[in-house]
Design an enzyme around this catalytic site. Sequence first.
Site, PDB file in Angstrom:
ATOM      1  N   HIS A 360      -0.940   4.931   4.593  1.00 37.38           N
ATOM      2  CA  HIS A 360      -0.674   5.178   3.378  1.00 37.38           C
ATOM      3  C   HIS A 360      -0.083   4.439   2.551  1.00 37.38           C
ATOM      4  CE1 HIS A 360      -1.434   8.331  -0.017  1.00 37.38           C
ATOM      5  NE2 HIS A 360      -0.226   7.797  -0.366  1.00 37.38           N
ATOM      6  N   ALA A 361      -0.212   3.960   1.312  1.00 40.03           N
ATOM      7  CA  ALA A 361       0.628   2.674   0.906  1.00 40.03           C
ATOM      8  C   ALA A 361       2.040   3.272   0.606  1.00 40.03           C
ATOM      9  CB  ALA A 361       0.050   2.211  -0.287  1.00 40.03           C
ATOM     10  N   HIS A 390       0.881  -0.376  -8.500  1.00 38.43           N
ATOM     11  CA  HIS A 390       1.737   0.891  -8.288  1.00 38.43           C
ATOM     12  C   HIS A 390       2.892   0.712  -7.285  1.00 38.43           C
ATOM     13  CE1 HIS A 390       2.187   5.458  -7.731  1.00 38.43           C
ATOM     14  NE2 HIS A 390       2.616   4.926  -6.684  1.00 38.43           N
ATOM     15  N   GLU A 391       2.481  -0.003  -6.127  1.00 35.29           N
ATOM     16  CA  GLU A 391       3.710  -0.244  -4.995  1.00 35.29           C
ATOM     17  C   GLU A 391       4.608  -1.223  -5.644  1.00 35.29           C
ATOM     18  OE1 GLU A 391       3.962   2.017  -2.845  1.00 35.29           O
ATOM     19  OE2 GLU A 391       2.023   2.796  -3.061  1.00 35.29           O
ATOM     20  N   HIS A 394       7.133   0.375  -7.822  1.00 32.47           N
ATOM     21  CA  HIS A 394       8.355   1.000  -7.054  1.00 32.47           C
ATOM     22  C   HIS A 394       9.575  -0.238  -6.635  1.00 32.47           C
ATOM     23  CE1 HIS A 394       6.882   5.050  -6.292  1.00 32.47           C
ATOM     24  NE2 HIS A 394       5.911   4.407  -5.853  1.00 32.47           N
ATOM     25  N   GLU A 418       7.105   6.760  -9.786  1.00 31.70           N
ATOM     26  CA  GLU A 418       5.621   6.835  -9.690  1.00 31.70           C
ATOM     27  C   GLU A 418       4.828   5.894 -10.898  1.00 31.70           C
ATOM     28  OE1 GLU A 418       4.467   7.076  -6.710  1.00 31.70           O
ATOM     29  OE2 GLU A 418       6.186   7.996  -5.953  1.00 31.70           O
ATOM     30  N   HIS A 520       0.358  13.583   1.678  1.00 39.31           N
ATOM     31  CA  HIS A 520       1.766  14.217   1.167  1.00 39.31           C
ATOM     32  C   HIS A 520       2.052  15.687   1.860  1.00 39.31           C
ATOM     33  CE1 HIS A 520      -0.071  10.995  -1.362  1.00 39.31           C
ATOM     34  NE2 HIS A 520       1.384  10.826  -1.660  1.00 39.31           N
ATOM     35  N   TYR A 530       3.356  12.775  -9.107  1.00 39.35           N
ATOM     36  CA  TYR A 530       2.341  12.096  -9.514  1.00 39.35           C
ATOM     37  C   TYR A 530       1.863  12.507 -11.018  1.00 39.35           C
ATOM     38  CZ  TYR A 530       2.900  10.301  -5.011  1.00 39.35           C
ATOM     39  OH  TYR A 530       3.305   9.620  -3.727  1.00 39.35           O
TER      40      TYR A 530
HETATM   41  O1  X8Z Z   1       0.807   8.276  -2.764  1.00 36.62           O
HETATM   42  C1  X8Z Z   1       0.358   7.726  -3.624  1.00 36.62           C
HETATM   43  C2  X8Z Z   1       0.971   6.163  -3.541  1.00 36.62           C
HETATM   44  C3  X8Z Z   1       2.178   6.031  -2.882  1.00 36.62           C
HETATM   45  S1  X8Z Z   1       3.513   6.638  -3.798  1.00 36.62           S
HETATM   46  C4  X8Z Z   1      -0.253   5.315  -3.018  1.00 36.62           C
HETATM   47  N1  X8Z Z   1      -0.184   8.033  -4.784  1.00 36.62           N
HETATM   48  C5  X8Z Z   1      -0.890   9.488  -4.670  1.00 36.62           C
HETATM   49  C6  X8Z Z   1      -2.018   9.508  -3.713  1.00 36.62           C
HETATM   50  O2  X8Z Z   1      -2.329   8.538  -3.199  1.00 36.62           O
HETATM   51  O3  X8Z Z   1      -2.362  10.629  -3.519  1.00 36.62           O
HETATM   52  C7  X8Z Z   1      -0.622   7.151  -5.762  1.00 36.62           C
HETATM   53  C8  X8Z Z   1      -1.407   8.192  -6.858  1.00 36.62           C
HETATM   54  C9  X8Z Z   1      -1.225   9.357  -6.214  1.00 36.62           C
HETATM   55 ZN    ZN Z   2       4.232   5.492  -5.431  1.00 38.00          ZN
END
Ligand code: X8Z
Ligand code: ZN
Length: 621
Positions: A360-361, A390-391, A394, A418, A520, A530
């Site tokens: 997960h990024a 997105h990354e 950050h 975010e 998450h 988010y």
């Molecule tokens: O978790 C993330 C990022 C890392 S902060 C990749 N996002 C959420 C997800 O993947 O559920 C970005 C958008 C929503």
């Molecule tokens: Zn993020």
Amino acid sequence: MKKYLYLAVAATALVIAGCDKTQKPDTSDQGTGAQAQIEHEVVASAPTVQDAKEFLENSETEIVELTLRAKIAYWVNANFITYDTKAMATKVGEEGALLSTRLANEAKRFNDLDLPADMARKLDGLKRGSNFPAPDKPGAALELSGIMTELDATYSEGKFTYNGKAMSLGALSNIIATSRDPKELQTVWEGWRTVAPPMQKDYARMVEIINEGSRELGYADTGVLWKAGYDMPADDFTKEADRLWNQVKPLYDELHCYVRAELNQQYGDEVVPLDQPIRADLLGNMWAQSWGNVYDLVKPAGEAPKVDITALMAKADYDEIEMVKVSEKFFTSMGFEPLPDTFWERSLFVKPKDREVVCHASAWNIDDQDDVRIKMCIKKDGEDFKTVHHELGHNFYQRAYKHQPVYYKDGANDGFHEAIGDMISLSITPDYLVQIGLLDESDVPPASADIHLLMQQALDKIAFLPFSIMMDQWRWNVFNGEYAPSEYNDGWWALRTKYQGIRPPAERPANAFDPGAKFHIPGNTPYMRYFLAHILQFQFHKAACDMSGNTGPLHRCSIYGNTEVGTKFNNMMRMGSSKPWPEALEAFTGTQKMDGSAIIEYFDPLIVYLKEENKDRKCGW
Ligand code: X8Z
Ligand code: ZN
């Protein structure tokens, strides 16, 4: 990157990583608790402003020292998940939980002092402890840290065997994105969710521990603690989130109605009945959180050239590194400094073949100075092209506030963090793609194709809104006891249906723990950020486009190369969390209020289109 160390304060102090994980430690020595208490009472008898100042300075030293150690351990654990690296992460997570609880308790000594605003802000942050606070009793921090490490690892190592092949999330997600066979979709969707039931017991235990920790910090439960991190009373934050959701909900309702009708055309009444929530496995994403992958099934009538970034990147022979370079260039075009060499040397860009990692990024700043990195298993597609932006958002934010004291090394609120990179991604317009040589000028879709472009965008951005708000509605209900562990899954689906209008493809098994199949939840990252980011990024985009003198529609506006916008954006970013977030928002947008009207303006032509398409349909579920 666990959030155990996350110091609510400046959140970044102990930020270990991640999507912006901030953490903070508590190094209190449990064995000397009684002694420490006596000492505190003596000191507490007459604390002075000078005492508070010294306490903040000493705490900062402790936080900085532990944060650096913790981030290194977390980084190694997330890049090489093994028995031993989990032990390392658990150990440092324990230290973090201890430090954060101790500092939160010690900070209370200064409650009755009349302090300068800046010191009061720092102490308030410390007193919020962490997002995952351990109670102050022997063994709690270690147990909590161990559970959090295991949950994270279990999710990241999750596999499901399909067609004789053990597949991880990336491969399974590809099937969900591209298959149009409802049976296959159901199998894969249900299959991924088999990773979660083993986590439920630990999750429930974790909830008990952090609720106890939250109560010791003075909060009714962990949900109230989370809501207290927005420079306003927790109840006001709940209302604020509802207000924003109600601003955008009508747009989601139209999109839902339209997409269900189009999917009905593809799959028929049996698979997609027109009076029911949509089957969650049909929407192109493992969690139905963004629907861009089903664009081909729901695209508006009429020919319009599709701007297919995946195909354009393939044609131009982009590899993963090139995707990051191009993303970096967007930021540097606005005047931000290029990323350091160490970013390129130390980041993880490609899924390793020979070991388990957290795919997960996430974006990290290891030393809270210039040692920024991302960790991501990049796929060469349009979706990940945007995730790279997105990354990097950050990372550029982390660098912008690196001069702040540790207490303020964080986003103005977590939604800001975010939103930075996402705001940049909104400028990936056809004209921008021409500028960087990905798209031929002759392939720029004409204005008559706007509905098509907006539909592509809405499938990702509008569909995401109810998902991002229900995630923490679920957690708030778990934390406040409304859902007992035996009700976790039913509560989850009640909210999925209420907010998103979706349902599982078939009845869920009695042991299902579907929340655990979304990063998450076991990864313990709050999600309201988010939702806020999806409001804020459009607000930022509109402000930036106004600043740049844009007169066309918002969805055609790109701020690529605009250093004036870059300077102003940086002025907001460099504030970190040193001021209440409305002041940061005002610095860039001129207003102190989060507001969904920019998203409505952006999608205005699509709203008109959807209403017309839906006029004879019975919407809702
Ligand atoms: O978790 C993330 C990022 C890392 S902060 C990749 N996002 C959420 C997800 O993947 O559920 C970005 C958008 C929503
Ligand atoms: Zn993020």
